[in-house]
Design a protein around this motif. Structure first.
Motif, mmCIF file in Angstrom:
data_model
loop_
_atom_site.group_PDB
_atom_site.id
_atom_site.type_symbol
_atom_site.label_atom_id
_atom_site.label_comp_id
_atom_site.label_asym_id
_atom_site.label_seq_id
_atom_site.Cartn_x
_atom_site.Cartn_y
_atom_site.Cartn_z
ATOM 1 N N ASP A 120 -23.317 -19.337 3.515
ATOM 2 C CA ASP A 120 -23.638 -20.747 3.358
ATOM 3 C C ASP A 120 -24.202 -21.034 1.977
ATOM 4 O OD1 ASP A 120 -22.806 -21.067 5.937
ATOM 5 O OD2 ASP A 120 -24.811 -20.930 6.815
ATOM 6 N N LEU A 123 -21.446 -21.019 -0.516
ATOM 7 C CA LEU A 123 -20.594 -22.190 -0.305
ATOM 8 C C LEU A 123 -21.227 -23.438 -0.893
ATOM 9 C CD1 LEU A 123 -18.016 -23.265 0.969
ATOM 10 C CD2 LEU A 123 -19.259 -23.596 3.110
ATOM 11 N N GLN A 127 -19.550 -25.713 -3.857
ATOM 12 C CA GLN A 127 -19.353 -27.148 -3.694
ATOM 13 C C GLN A 127 -20.074 -27.939 -4.775
ATOM 14 O OE1 GLN A 127 -20.650 -27.916 0.311
ATOM 15 N NE2 GLN A 127 -18.748 -27.152 1.243
#
Length: 320
Positions: A120, A123, A127
């Motif tokens: 996470d 990620l 992003q």
């Protein structure tokens, strides 16, 4: 099917007898090694190709990684190890037994997480970088469910359209020399060493920060404000990790203007480093010394004549 099984025995024996000179034998060994690598029985990067050029050298490293107990397959000249009678069959028997053991172990242990699964935290970083890239290029944010390949093609097309409008030499790379395999290996080792050194020093600085922050809780006033102080410092402290985020990708992405050293006291640098604490002046503090060159020699201690024994402090005059 029965006839094919009956023909497989002589074919396998003939291929094993020819050894590394047989392409089918090399392909079978490479297939067994690929199965072992897929099950995690080999170190990352250990491969065995079916080509005739590097097969024997790669096979030597593969057997060393698997701790092969057959000394006839691991000692001596790699070019002549498979020339002895029966050596090819012993090699296939060893690889098959290792593959069977790896499959049994994979059934007992839970499956390893897939490399495609991104944590996470990573990620979120990806992003965020993507959002900044689209904002810098003047592109809108992608719709949910947009394939990554389509988004990358659009970004590449936008960059190709904007590149001619830049001044010459604006995006010249800092690294201009081509890198071969040995240089990449040396660069990777240097990067790993510098990353470890940075981690040690940053961990030391963070430990000093924690000790300094804990010292503010010693006063009587801090007893009632301890929770508020912790709530303010905790989110800031969690964002400070000892590990470095710099990788070899930053070396490839660095540009020539990175080599221009900007003084820390320059106007451009002070725009991002200036803070109100710089205007606080420290008052007079007591001199605690600590300078060895200003220390005086110690005075000799007083000692009586009795404690000194029969030591003569002067010569007696001779009698006439």
């Amino acid at each position: 099917p029965v006839g094919h099984k009956a023909e497989a025995g002589p074919w396998l024996a003939e291929s094993a007898a020819r050894g590394a000179a047989c392409g089918h034998f090399r392909g079978l060994c490479a297939h067994l090694a690929a199965e072992l690598g897929a099950l995690g029985a080999l170190e990352e990067g250990a491969v065995l190709s079916a080509g005739d050029d590097c097969f024997l050298l790669e096979l030597s490293g593969l057997l060393r990684d698997l701790y092969c107990p057959d000394r006839s397959l691991t000692t001596g000249n790699p070019a002549t190890r498979l020339q002895a009678p029966g050596s090819g069959l012993r090699l296939l028997r060893f690889l098959c037994s290792e593959l069977q053991a790896a499959r049994l172990l994979s059934l007992r242990s839970p499956p390893a997480p897939s490399r495609a699964e991104v944590p996470d935290r990573e990620l979120e970083i990806i992003q965020g970088e993507l959002a900044l890239t689209l904002q810098a290029l003047g592109m809108p944010q992608p719709e949910p469910g947009t394939p990554a390949s389509q988004l990358l093609r659009e970004v590449q097309a936008k960059i190709s359209h904007l590149l001619p409008s830049l001044p010459p030499g604006h995006l010249d790379p800092l690294l201009t020399q081509p890198l071969d395999a040995s240089r990449w290996e040396a660069l990777s080792a240097l990067s790993s060493y510098l990353r470890d050194q940075y981690c040690y020093r940053r961990r030391l600085m963070l430990t000093r920060l924690d000790l300094t922050a804990s010292a503010f809780h010693w006063t009587d006033r801090a007893q009632s404000q301890g929770a508020a102080m912790t709530n303010v410092l905790k989110p800031l402290r969690q964002g400070l990790a000892p590990e470095s985020a710099i990788s070899l990708a930053h070396v490839l992405a660095s540009r020539a203007d990175l080599s221009r050293l900007v003084p820390a006291t320059g106007r451009a640098a002070r725009l991002v480093t200036c803070c109100p604490i710089n205007k606080v002046l420290m008052g007079p503090v007591p001199d605690r010394g600590g300078r060895p060159n200003e220390l005086e020699a110690p005075m000799p201690s007083w000692q009586s004549r009795r404690e000194a024994g029969h030591q003569r402090w002067g010569r007696k005059k001779k009698r006439r």
